[in-house]
Design a protein around this motif. Structure first.
Motif, PDB file in Angstrom:
ATOM      1  N   VAL A 192      -8.214  -2.096   8.485  1.00 12.52           N
ATOM      2  CA  VAL A 192      -6.882  -2.131   8.792  1.00 12.52           C
ATOM      3  C   VAL A 192      -6.175  -0.753   8.189  1.00 12.52           C
ATOM      4  O   VAL A 192      -6.398  -0.268   7.262  1.00 12.52           O
ATOM      5  N   PHE A 193      -5.591   0.210   9.066  1.00 13.01           N
ATOM      6  CA  PHE A 193      -4.949   1.344   8.587  1.00 13.01           C
ATOM      7  C   PHE A 193      -3.568   0.937   8.106  1.00 13.01           C
ATOM      8  O   PHE A 193      -2.711   0.386   8.468  1.00 13.01           O
ATOM      9  N   ILE A 194      -3.362   1.536   6.969  1.00  8.98           N
ATOM     10  CA  ILE A 194      -2.074   1.383   6.092  1.00  8.98           C
ATOM     11  C   ILE A 194      -0.975   1.988   7.103  1.00  8.98           C
ATOM     12  O   ILE A 194       0.032   1.117   7.189  1.00  8.98           O
ATOM     13  N   LYS A 195      -1.020   2.733   7.728  1.00 10.98           N
ATOM     14  CA  LYS A 195      -0.115   3.535   8.543  1.00 10.98           C
ATOM     15  C   LYS A 195       0.423   2.457   9.717  1.00 10.98           C
ATOM     16  O   LYS A 195       1.628   2.470  10.201  1.00 10.98           O
ATOM     17  N   ASP A 196      -0.498   1.619  10.072  1.00 10.37           N
ATOM     18  CA  ASP A 196       0.043   0.599  11.023  1.00 10.37           C
ATOM     19  C   ASP A 196       0.533  -1.020  10.655  1.00 10.37           C
ATOM     20  O   ASP A 196       1.235  -1.505  11.753  1.00 10.37           O
ATOM     21  N   VAL A 197       0.661  -0.942   9.208  1.00  6.33           N
ATOM     22  CA  VAL A 197       1.091  -2.358   8.672  1.00  6.33           C
ATOM     23  C   VAL A 197       2.568  -2.285   8.860  1.00  6.33           C
ATOM     24  O   VAL A 197       3.240  -1.321   8.269  1.00  6.33           O
ATOM     25  N   LEU A 198       3.149  -3.523   9.292  1.00  2.03           N
ATOM     26  CA  LEU A 198       4.420  -3.588   9.266  1.00  2.03           C
ATOM     27  C   LEU A 198       4.874  -4.707   8.018  1.00  2.03           C
ATOM     28  O   LEU A 198       5.811  -4.198   7.328  1.00  2.03           O
ATOM     29  N   LEU A 199       4.665  -5.783   7.927  1.00  4.76           N
ATOM     30  CA  LEU A 199       4.695  -6.716   6.757  1.00  4.76           C
ATOM     31  C   LEU A 199       3.271  -7.549   6.881  1.00  4.76           C
ATOM     32  O   LEU A 199       2.526  -7.660   7.814  1.00  4.76           O
ATOM     33  N   ILE A 259      -1.233 -10.649   8.634  1.00  2.00           N
ATOM     34  CA  ILE A 259      -1.079  -8.821   8.409  1.00  2.00           C
ATOM     35  C   ILE A 259      -0.403  -8.412   9.923  1.00  2.00           C
ATOM     36  O   ILE A 259      -1.081  -8.408  10.891  1.00  2.00           O
ATOM     37  N   LYS A 260       0.769  -8.284   9.930  1.00  2.00           N
ATOM     38  CA  LYS A 260       1.360  -7.842  11.166  1.00  2.00           C
ATOM     39  C   LYS A 260       1.550  -6.160  11.238  1.00  2.00           C
ATOM     40  O   LYS A 260       1.928  -5.687  10.323  1.00  2.00           O
ATOM     41  N   THR A 261       0.724  -5.860  12.598  1.00  2.00           N
ATOM     42  CA  THR A 261       0.535  -4.407  12.393  1.00  2.00           C
ATOM     43  C   THR A 261       1.203  -4.092  13.804  1.00  2.00           C
ATOM     44  O   THR A 261       1.573  -4.853  14.669  1.00  2.00           O
ATOM     45  N   GLU A 262       1.298  -2.534  14.077  1.00  2.00           N
ATOM     46  CA  GLU A 262       1.739  -2.119  15.259  1.00  2.00           C
ATOM     47  C   GLU A 262       0.796  -2.561  16.483  1.00  2.00           C
ATOM     48  O   GLU A 262       1.099  -2.369  17.414  1.00  2.00           O
ATOM     49  N   LYS A 263      -0.257  -2.891  16.123  1.00  2.00           N
ATOM     50  CA  LYS A 263      -1.466  -2.902  17.150  1.00  2.00           C
ATOM     51  C   LYS A 263      -1.818  -4.752  17.256  1.00  2.00           C
ATOM     52  O   LYS A 263      -2.416  -4.910  18.188  1.00  2.00           O
ATOM     53  N   GLY A 264      -1.207  -5.538  16.616  1.00  2.00           N
ATOM     54  CA  GLY A 264      -1.467  -6.728  16.573  1.00  2.00           C
ATOM     55  C   GLY A 264      -1.736  -7.534  15.199  1.00  2.00           C
ATOM     56  O   GLY A 264      -1.203  -6.903  14.493  1.00  2.00           O
ATOM     57  N   ASN A 265      -1.929  -8.933  15.134  1.00  2.00           N
ATOM     58  CA  ASN A 265      -1.663  -9.452  13.913  1.00  2.00           C
ATOM     59  C   ASN A 265      -3.178  -9.918  13.344  1.00  2.00           C
ATOM     60  O   ASN A 265      -3.905 -10.268  14.281  1.00  2.00           O
ATOM     61  N   ILE A 266      -3.579 -10.019  12.220  1.00  2.00           N
ATOM     62  CA  ILE A 266      -4.498 -10.347  11.562  1.00  2.00           C
ATOM     63  C   ILE A 266      -4.458 -11.488  10.740  1.00  2.00           C
ATOM     64  O   ILE A 266      -3.486 -11.435   9.826  1.00  2.00           O
ATOM     65  N   MET A 267      -5.083 -12.349  10.651  1.00  2.00           N
ATOM     66  CA  MET A 267      -4.965 -13.714   9.892  1.00  2.00           C
ATOM     67  C   MET A 267      -5.984 -13.598   8.824  1.00  2.00           C
ATOM     68  O   MET A 267      -7.274 -13.363   9.251  1.00  2.00           O
ATOM     69  N   THR A 268      -5.925 -13.833   7.776  1.00  2.00           N
ATOM     70  CA  THR A 268      -7.000 -13.631   6.576  1.00  2.00           C
ATOM     71  C   THR A 268      -6.430 -14.883   5.695  1.00  2.00           C
ATOM     72  O   THR A 268      -5.378 -15.244   5.170  1.00  2.00           O
ATOM     73  N   LEU A 269      -7.715 -15.401   5.021  1.00  2.00           N
ATOM     74  CA  LEU A 269      -7.502 -16.224   3.674  1.00  2.00           C
ATOM     75  C   LEU A 269      -7.219 -15.625   2.367  1.00  2.00           C
ATOM     76  O   LEU A 269      -7.163 -16.179   1.295  1.00  2.00           O
ATOM     77  N   GLN A 270      -7.260 -14.175   2.223  1.00  2.00           N
ATOM     78  CA  GLN A 270      -7.298 -13.365   1.109  1.00  2.00           C
ATOM     79  C   GLN A 270      -5.814 -13.700   0.598  1.00  2.00           C
ATOM     80  O   GLN A 270      -4.889 -13.742   1.361  1.00  2.00           O
ATOM     81  N   THR A 274      -8.965   9.748  -1.038  1.00  2.00           N
ATOM     82  CA  THR A 274      -7.863   9.339  -0.454  1.00  2.00           C
ATOM     83  C   THR A 274      -8.255   8.390   0.582  1.00  2.00           C
ATOM     84  O   THR A 274      -8.823   8.632   1.732  1.00  2.00           O
ATOM     85  N   LYS A 275      -7.811   7.208   0.550  1.00  2.00           N
ATOM     86  CA  LYS A 275      -8.093   5.849   1.549  1.00  2.00           C
ATOM     87  C   LYS A 275      -6.719   5.705   2.262  1.00  2.00           C
ATOM     88  O   LYS A 275      -5.655   5.363   1.740  1.00  2.00           O
ATOM     89  N   ASP A 276      -6.822   5.842   3.748  1.00  2.00           N
ATOM     90  CA  ASP A 276      -5.679   5.211   4.463  1.00  2.00           C
ATOM     91  C   ASP A 276      -5.794   4.130   5.280  1.00  2.00           C
ATOM     92  O   ASP A 276      -5.165   3.733   5.943  1.00  2.00           O
ATOM     93  N   TYR A 277      -6.891   3.351   4.744  1.00  2.00           N
ATOM     94  CA  TYR A 277      -7.333   1.754   5.333  1.00  2.00           C
ATOM     95  C   TYR A 277      -7.581   0.928   4.228  1.00  2.00           C
ATOM     96  O   TYR A 277      -7.749   1.345   3.119  1.00  2.00           O
ATOM     97  N   PHE A 278      -8.050  -0.430   4.690  1.00  2.00           N
ATOM     98  CA  PHE A 278      -8.517  -1.223   4.012  1.00  2.00           C
ATOM     99  C   PHE A 278      -9.192  -2.305   4.454  1.00  2.00           C
ATOM    100  O   PHE A 278      -8.920  -2.395   5.684  1.00  2.00           O
ATOM    101  N   PHE A 279      -9.915  -3.189   4.061  1.00  2.00           N
ATOM    102  CA  PHE A 279     -10.793  -4.069   4.754  1.00  2.00           C
ATOM    103  C   PHE A 279     -10.301  -5.554   4.365  1.00  2.00           C
ATOM    104  O   PHE A 279      -9.859  -5.735   3.366  1.00  2.00           O
ATOM    105  N   VAL A 280     -10.297  -6.343   5.351  1.00  2.00           N
ATOM    106  CA  VAL A 280      -9.821  -7.667   4.971  1.00  2.00           C
ATOM    107  C   VAL A 280     -10.795  -8.834   5.650  1.00  2.00           C
ATOM    108  O   VAL A 280     -11.347  -8.350   6.803  1.00  2.00           O
ATOM    109  N   LYS A 281     -11.003  -9.997   5.081  1.00  2.00           N
ATOM    110  CA  LYS A 281     -11.852 -10.812   5.687  1.00  2.00           C
ATOM    111  C   LYS A 281     -10.956 -11.753   6.816  1.00  2.00           C
ATOM    112  O   LYS A 281     -10.089 -12.350   6.194  1.00  2.00           O
ATOM    113  N   THR A 282     -11.475 -11.796   8.067  1.00  3.65           N
ATOM    114  CA  THR A 282     -11.001 -12.644   8.921  1.00  3.65           C
ATOM    115  C   THR A 282     -12.055 -13.764   8.809  1.00  3.65           C
ATOM    116  O   THR A 282     -13.044 -13.978   8.462  1.00  3.65           O
TER     117      THR A 282
END
Length: 231
Positions: free
Chosen positions: A140-147, A157-168, A125-133
């Motif tokens: 990134v925890f799935i529960k934190d993702v907004l959109l 990736i806009k989250t409750e804790k801030g934004n993460i930019m990726t080329l994925q 059971t994974k509640d997170y995933f990894f992205v390349k910045t």
């Protein structure tokens, strides 16, 4: 794998219909059926189950109130005649939302989803995933993702804790994420289902952001929510 389940339904005809469907599926083990949600709560205190087939509008204690009262929440398949509870149901992380009268093939599809979920959870059971910045790989925890929003070559990736930019790409992200939690609604957007506040005229509201639902994705999106037609 056997799935222990109960039915909570106050309409006798509907209860018997669900019971007949359950008995057709070999991996479902019906341990009890209740026409009162209050009786079901008492049973669940000492008899944990894997799955509940749950009606919403019942006397005494509604299906939503029953869900909110449970400490350990099993898999839930809502069986109701009302569309208006779909969003609330998904906030409570239900497995599926069946609108009466539903045929056996739709019922089977819902139980297969639960079977797959329980089978997967026994492995991992994974509640997170990894992205390349640009400079690192970020957890990134799935529960934190907004959109997730696409802009040119980048995904934000806009989250409750801030934004993460990726080329994925969106395709790569879709392969990483559970579709019942974060789903594609537009060529440029994915949304966290449990963060949706409202939907109006095919526009999803999450905090201060309005996200369009495009023609390409709206049928699958509304079907996942258990809503017929468009809003």
């Amino acid at each position: 794998m056997q799935i222990d389940c109960i039915i909570v339904e106050d309409e006798p005809i509907a209860l018997e219909r669900v019971r007949s469907f359950v008995l057709k599926i070999p991996y479902l083990n019906l341990t009890a059926a209740f026409n009162s949600s209050i009786d079901a709560v008492g049973f669940l205190k000492t008899n944990p189950v894997d799955l509940i087939f749950l009606d919403i509008e019942m006397d005494g204690l509604s299906g939503i109130q029953l869900l909110e009262s449970l400490g350990r929440t099993p898999q839930i398949i809502i069986t109701t005649a009302y569309e208006k509870y779909a969003l609330k149901g998904y906030e409570l992380k239900i497995a599926d939302y069946l609108l009466k009268p539903f045929p056996f093939d739709r019922f089977l599809k819902a139980t297969e989803k639960v079977y797959d979920a329980l089978n997967t959870s026994k492995i991992t059971t994974k509640d997170y995933f990894f992205v390349k910045t640009e400079y690192r790989i970020e957890k990134v925890f799935i529960k934190d993702v907004l959109l997730i929003e696409g802009m040119s070559d980048y995904r934000y990736i806009k989250t409750e804790k801030g934004n993460i930019m990726t080329l994925q790409t969106f395709g790569e992200l879709e392969n990483l994420l559970p579709k019942d939690k974060i789903c594609r609604v537009h060529k440029s957007y994915m949304v966290a289902v449990d963060k949706i506040e409202s939907i109006e005229r095919n526009r999803i509201k999450i905090k201060d952001t309005l996200i369009p639902v495009s023609e390409t994705y709206k049928t699958d999106f509304y079907s996942m929510l258990g809503i017929r037609g468009q809003i």
